[in-house]
Design a protein around this motif. Structure first.
Motif, PDB file in Angstrom:
ATOM      1  N   GLY A 490       9.393 -13.065  57.926  1.00 49.48           N
ATOM      2  CA  GLY A 490       9.929 -12.014  58.784  1.00 49.48           C
ATOM      3  C   GLY A 490      11.325 -11.551  58.407  1.00 49.48           C
ATOM      4  O   GLY A 490      11.909 -10.712  59.073  1.00 49.48           O
ATOM      5  N   PHE A 491      11.864 -12.094  57.322  1.00 48.85           N
ATOM      6  CA  PHE A 491      13.227 -11.703  56.947  1.00 48.85           C
ATOM      7  C   PHE A 491      13.313 -10.223  56.589  1.00 48.85           C
ATOM      8  O   PHE A 491      14.134  -9.484  57.110  1.00 48.85           O
ATOM      9  N   CYS A 492      12.454  -9.773  55.684  1.00 49.31           N
ATOM     10  CA  CYS A 492      12.592  -8.386  55.230  1.00 49.31           C
ATOM     11  C   CYS A 492      11.539  -7.463  55.861  1.00 49.31           C
ATOM     12  O   CYS A 492      10.429  -7.880  56.171  1.00 49.31           O
ATOM     13  N   THR A 493      11.932  -6.218  56.026  1.00 47.88           N
ATOM     14  CA  THR A 493      11.079  -5.230  56.690  1.00 47.88           C
ATOM     15  C   THR A 493       9.708  -5.063  56.027  1.00 47.88           C
ATOM     16  O   THR A 493       8.683  -5.093  56.715  1.00 47.88           O
ATOM     17  N   PRO A 494       9.650  -4.866  54.685  1.00 44.50           N
ATOM     18  CA  PRO A 494       8.341  -4.563  54.097  1.00 44.50           C
ATOM     19  C   PRO A 494       7.308  -5.650  54.335  1.00 44.50           C
ATOM     20  O   PRO A 494       6.152  -5.344  54.668  1.00 44.50           O
ATOM     21  N   ARG A 496       7.487  -8.254  56.630  1.00 42.44           N
ATOM     22  CA  ARG A 496       7.301  -8.545  58.056  1.00 42.44           C
ATOM     23  C   ARG A 496       6.328  -7.561  58.696  1.00 42.44           C
ATOM     24  O   ARG A 496       5.372  -7.945  59.366  1.00 42.44           O
ATOM     25  N   VAL A 497       6.567  -6.279  58.469  1.00 44.47           N
ATOM     26  CA  VAL A 497       5.732  -5.269  59.107  1.00 44.47           C
ATOM     27  C   VAL A 497       4.482  -4.989  58.273  1.00 44.47           C
ATOM     28  O   VAL A 497       3.385  -4.819  58.808  1.00 44.47           O
ATOM     29  N   GLY A 498       4.658  -4.991  56.944  1.00 43.71           N
ATOM     30  CA  GLY A 498       3.541  -4.650  56.063  1.00 43.71           C
ATOM     31  C   GLY A 498       2.381  -5.628  56.171  1.00 43.71           C
ATOM     32  O   GLY A 498       1.211  -5.213  56.187  1.00 43.71           O
ATOM     33  N   SER A 533       9.717  -6.107  48.670  1.00 44.59           N
ATOM     34  CA  SER A 533       9.875  -7.346  49.433  1.00 44.59           C
ATOM     35  C   SER A 533      10.947  -8.250  48.832  1.00 44.59           C
ATOM     36  O   SER A 533      11.294  -8.140  47.666  1.00 44.59           O
TER      37      SER A 533
ATOM     38  N   SER B  46      18.117  -7.435  54.154  1.00 46.44           N
ATOM     39  CA  SER B  46      16.836  -7.642  54.830  1.00 46.44           C
ATOM     40  C   SER B  46      16.088  -6.345  55.127  1.00 46.44           C
ATOM     41  O   SER B  46      14.868  -6.337  55.133  1.00 46.44           O
ATOM     42  N   CYS B  47      16.805  -5.234  55.372  1.00 49.16           N
ATOM     43  CA  CYS B  47      16.070  -4.029  55.778  1.00 49.16           C
ATOM     44  C   CYS B  47      15.385  -3.369  54.596  1.00 49.16           C
ATOM     45  O   CYS B  47      14.360  -2.721  54.744  1.00 49.16           O
ATOM     46  N   LYS B  48      15.939  -3.542  53.426  1.00 47.50           N
ATOM     47  CA  LYS B  48      15.401  -3.014  52.158  1.00 47.50           C
ATOM     48  C   LYS B  48      15.428  -1.485  52.066  1.00 47.50           C
ATOM     49  O   LYS B  48      14.865  -0.917  51.116  1.00 47.50           O
ATOM     50  N   LEU B  86       9.652   2.492  55.028  1.00 49.72           N
ATOM     51  CA  LEU B  86      10.290   1.323  55.638  1.00 49.72           C
ATOM     52  C   LEU B  86      10.861   1.683  57.011  1.00 49.72           C
ATOM     53  O   LEU B  86      10.775   0.896  57.959  1.00 49.72           O
ATOM     54  N   PHE B  89       8.059   1.806  59.267  1.00 55.78           N
ATOM     55  CA  PHE B  89       7.697   0.435  59.637  1.00 55.78           C
ATOM     56  C   PHE B  89       8.535  -0.020  60.832  1.00 55.78           C
ATOM     57  O   PHE B  89       8.028  -0.639  61.771  1.00 55.78           O
ATOM     58  N   ARG B 170       9.008 -16.031  63.818  1.00 61.04           N
ATOM     59  CA  ARG B 170       8.715 -15.878  62.397  1.00 61.04           C
ATOM     60  C   ARG B 170       7.828 -14.651  62.234  1.00 61.04           C
ATOM     61  O   ARG B 170       7.092 -14.293  63.137  1.00 61.04           O
ATOM     62  N   GLY B 171       7.900 -14.036  61.072  1.00 61.84           N
ATOM     63  CA  GLY B 171       7.044 -12.887  60.807  1.00 61.84           C
ATOM     64  C   GLY B 171       7.272 -11.791  61.833  1.00 61.84           C
ATOM     65  O   GLY B 171       8.401 -11.524  62.242  1.00 61.84           O
ATOM     66  N   ILE B 172       6.187 -11.195  62.274  1.00 65.42           N
ATOM     67  CA  ILE B 172       6.283 -10.061  63.188  1.00 65.42           C
ATOM     68  C   ILE B 172       6.788 -10.507  64.564  1.00 65.42           C
ATOM     69  O   ILE B 172       7.211  -9.683  65.373  1.00 65.42           O
ATOM     70  N   LYS B 174       9.373 -12.427  64.912  1.00 65.69           N
ATOM     71  CA  LYS B 174      10.807 -12.701  64.798  1.00 65.69           C
ATOM     72  C   LYS B 174      11.555 -11.869  65.834  1.00 65.69           C
ATOM     73  O   LYS B 174      11.240 -10.705  66.035  1.00 65.69           O
TER      74      LYS B 174
END
Lengths: 596, 239
Positions: A490-494, A496-498, A533, B46-48, B86, B89, B170-172, B174
């Motif tokens: 879940g750290f990075c957007t791609p 976590r959401v992807g 990612s 983190s946001c990329k 992104l 997203f 964790r993941g979605i 978080k």
């Protein structure tokens, strides 16, 4: 409070970097880590409360809310699913009238799902309060349900429930070369540290965990870090075997423990480390006690501790760390974060662990198999490995074969072995596809079975899952997307959401509710994850989707509604709460599309 | 003495040793879209959204140190499309209703969305359940809008020395948490003078009784786009 928190903290020396281990002990004692315990732990360890809560929230096997007195977790790997795991899970849910993930009202039992438990050769499998039970059948489920109903203490459950079988079906260089404890260490000491690293480099040994980085190169970089001067150096054995379909490290630790520990000690000698750390996944509880006993045995035999094998100044010992349910911790920098008691978030690199690893010190992180091979090279020399395999992949590979084969288990082959040969040996018939290297690896179709396991062609971390022509490959890929969504840190957007969007779209497609737009979006989302990612998890999470779209396109097309715009809103589904409230399920309580 | 430079979209960009591609580009007046970056904090990437191509490889420009002679692509269709996705997203993941949001017009997420030509969130919204926390006398937390940039986490820890905010899950799943056993902001040591109060790029951390103090039409990104604001005031962007 019955919980003796100070005793637990004291057992870990009050060290905040042991937080994950401390929390595991609290879970064992209490079944959950309650909010007041989090507060108390934070103040005892001198860290912020949010940090402790964040760690509890990160790992699958740590809970801040009470679960059942018996915590049942069914392995959700595809091989478990295909061998009837979902039906058995449903049977147990029905027996206790529970929904997946729910805790029974009396607090007796909770039933949930977990990622692959590494028992794919003997699934379906489950964990009950952390203990692994394999080869589930309706009869076994019935027996377990009765034991739970009778509130029988787990140490009084029949021993045969917990038996883990071993299926080593084919041995090659690694699994058939005997080594007496101490032999490899002696050879390394005799050769000298620098020459040992050279020997490893010359052997062409590459990391067996998937990435295939040169082991000698890694050791050399660690030894040379900070000008080669004195520093605390660490050797970490990555035994967080979380890739679905992989179970080779389980067998290596069960039957080749000395070889692995010997490899760690050789690495410690070569790079100048005093401490080794094993990061073992929590799903293998049956390995904990034997491993600790083996470490103690090696200490007594002078194979660990001060002046190992009489070499003055070579002090080296090994500590065992247990994971807490997080696939991403197989990534080496996330693993190090976890070893330090934090959330398992991969670090920004560079700097790499070889210069700034565990506690910011030079650290070598190697896969279990890599270390075992390194021990043999130390003893027998580089040519021993070079004599086997291919030009760029010297030596052998241990494969974990599971799925639609007659003889699932461990198969070791020289690199370069064709996929078809493995299938033949394992007794596969009517093979439709093979997932090599697990969900993050490569999905091979039936016309690609001539391809070879090697870094030059099809690299593999060890998983080898076989699917015959009766299987719905879409459902297979759907399982994999669900896995990645569950395991993304879940750290990075791609990522976590992807991963979540991919899993949702695959679910719709499998249910026959997908549209062409879903297909387009699926391809786009996987491409975004690959491009942007933060770590390997996100980079590879789209692999099964990309492969399936390219190789099993008809399976998708058959399921498609010929619509460009998709019906995400399902009228019949929207009526479900009303049906539940009125206890109705008759035809009149359903929305019939044909009539509308 | 000539400064070291790298090339971005055909222009030379000077940089100081150790400076990131993003920081150097902004200082030189070249905008690269970003959300989780803040000049005063160590970037974590983190946001990329700031992803660029460095010598053909995609990298987060905030965490990639500039190197002499690097060839960087940024303002190109492929990358802007990636960034737009992104941002979509992020809209998909949270509950973002701009017309009723106090931060509208001053929100970096919204502004970057405009900048990238985003017209819809495109993907099916996840509609997460994220209750607001109105317990604090002076501050409202609306988690629905959180994009997990961790700027408040970093500000509270590094500047305020309070660790009021952390991440859990964790993941979605978080999510942002506050440092209190009750889980309520009122039980933390947050005060309105804290740095953590001023770094949220969206509308999560809001001062009570200040709603609509700045009228719509006179907010940060109303007169000038975020690409102009970010380059004009690289130091105080996101304050």
């Amino acid at each position: 409070m019955a919980l003796n928190l100070s005793a637990i903290v004291a057992r870990h020396g009050g060290d905040p970097s042991r937080l994950v281990q401390i929390l595991r002990d609290v879970m064992d004692a209490e079944g959950h880590v309650a909010p007041p315990v989090i507060t108390a732990l934070a103040s005892t360890l001198g860290v912020s409360r949010g940090q402790v809560e964040g760690v509890v929230g990160f790992y699958s096997f740590l809970d801040s809310e009470p679960r059942g007195k018996y915590r049942v977790l069914f392995s959700d790997n595809i091989t478990d699913e295909l061998s009837g795991g979902h039906e058995l899970r449903q049977r147990m849910l029905d027996a206790f009238r529970l929904e997946l993930g729910e805790v029974s009202r009396d607090g007796l039992v909770s039933i949930g799902a977990t990622s692959c438990t590494g028992l794919c050769d003997q699934g379906p499998a489950m964990l009950v309060n952390g203990r692994a039970i394999a080869r589930l059948t309706p009869a076994r489920i019935g027996a377990i349900a009765s034991l739970i109903r009778g509130e029988s203490p787990m140490d009084q459950w029949p021993d045969n429930l917990f038996v883990i079988d071993s299926h080593i079906e084919r041995k090659d260089l690694l699994l058939s070369t005997p080594l007496s404890p101490g032999e490899a260490i002696d050879a390394a000491i005799a050769r000298g540290a620098a020459a040992t690293i050279d020997e490893i480099a010359r052997s062409g040994l590459r990391g067996r965990g998937g990435a295939g980085f040169g082991t000698g190169q890694k050791w050399a970089a660690c030894a040379a870090a900070h000008g080669g001067g004195p520093a605390e150096r660490y050797v970490v054995c990555n035994a967080d075997e979380g890739e679905p379909g992989t179970f080779k490290d389980r067998e290596l630790f069960a039957h080749y423990t000395d070889l692995v520990l010997e490899g760690m000690t050789v690495a410690g000698f070569a790079v100048g480390a005093q401490k080794g750390l094993i990061y073992l996944r929590a799903e293998y509880p049956f390995l904990f006690a034997p491993l600790l006993a083996k470490l103690e045995e090696r200490r007594r035999a002078g194979l660990l501790g001060r002046d190992v094998r009489g070499a003055r100044g070579f002090d080296f010992d090994i500590e065992l760390h247990i994971g807490a349910g997080a696939y991403v911790c197989g990534e080496e920098s996330a693993l190090i974060e976890s070893l330090e008691g934090k959330r398992g978030i991969p670090r920004n690199r560079p700097p790499f662990p070889v210069t700034h690893g565990y506690k910011q010190q030079p650290t070598v992180v190697n896969n279990v198999e890599t270390l075992a091979v390194a021990a043999l090279i130390a003893k027998h020399g580089a040519d021993f490995l070079r004599a086997v395999g291919t030009a760029k992949s010297s030596g052998t590979k241990v494969l974990s074969v599971s799925g639609d084969v007659a003889r699932p288990g461990i198969y070791e082959y020289p690199f370069g072995v064709p996929v078809a040969r493995v299938l033949e040996d394992a007794g596969a018939r009517d093979t439709q596809a093979v997932q090599v290297g697990g969900p993050s690896g490569i999905l091979l179709g039936a016309n690609e079975l001539g391809r070879r396991i090697s870094f030059e062609d099809v690299p593999s971390a060890g998983a080898f899952m076989v699917f015959d022509t009766t299987r719905d490959m879409l459902a297979v890929v759907e399982n994999f997307t669900r896995f990645f969504a569950h395991e993304s840190c879940g750290f990075c957007t791609p990522c976590r959401v992807g991963t979540t969007l991919s899993a949702q779209m695959m679910k719709r497609l499998v249910a026959g509710k997908g549209s062409r737009r879903d297909m387009k979006d699926l391809a786009k989302v996987t491409q975004i994850m690959k491009a942007s990612s933060h770590c390997g998890l996100g980079h590879t999470a789209g692999n099964p989707v990309i492969d399936a779209l390219a190789k099993f396109r008809p399976s998708f097309d058959r399921k498609l509604r010929s619509l460009d715009v998709l019906p995400t809103f399902d009228l019949d589904e929207a009526l479900a709460p009303a049906r539940e409230a009125t206890a109705r399920d008759d035809a009149e309580a359903h929305f019939n599309e044909e009539e509308s | 003495m000539t400064a070291k430079t790298f090339q971005m979209d055909g222009h030379d960009v000077p940089f100081e040793e150790g400076q990131s591609i993003l920081a150097a580009a902004l200082a030189a007046g070249s905008y690269v879209p970003y959300l989780c970056y803040h000049a005063e904090f160590k970037p974590h990437g983190s946001c990329k959204v700031c992803t660029v191509k460095v010598n053909g490889r995609t990298q987060a420009s905030c965490t990639t140190p500039a190197r002499e002679g690097d060839v960087v692509e940024s303002n190109v269709d492929e990358l802007n499309e990636l960034r737009k996705n992104l941002v979509q997203f992020l809209f998909t993941e949270g509950n973002h209703f701009c017309p009723s949001c106090e931060a509208s017009g001053g929100c970096a997420l919204q502004a970057v969305g405009y900048e990238l030509g985003m017209t819809t969130a495109h993907y099916s919204p996840l509609f997460p359940d994220r209750p607001v926390d109105a317990s604090h006398p002076d501050v409202l937390l609306d988690f629905n809008r959180c994009i997990l940039c961790e700027l408040c986490v970093r500000a509270s820890s590094l500047v305020d020395g309070k660790n009021v905010f952390s991440l859990s899950g964790r993941g979605i799943t978080k999510h942002l948490i506050v440092n209190a056993e009750s889980g309520k902001l009122a039980d933390t040591t947050l005060s309105v003078e804290d740095k953590a109060m001023s770094v949220c790029p969206v509308g999560v951390i809001l001062r009570k009784r200040r709603g609509f103090k700045a009228p719509i039409g006179e907010r940060r990104y109303d007169a000038h786009s975020i690409s102009e604001v970010a380059v004009a005031h690289p130091e105080d962007e996101a304050k």
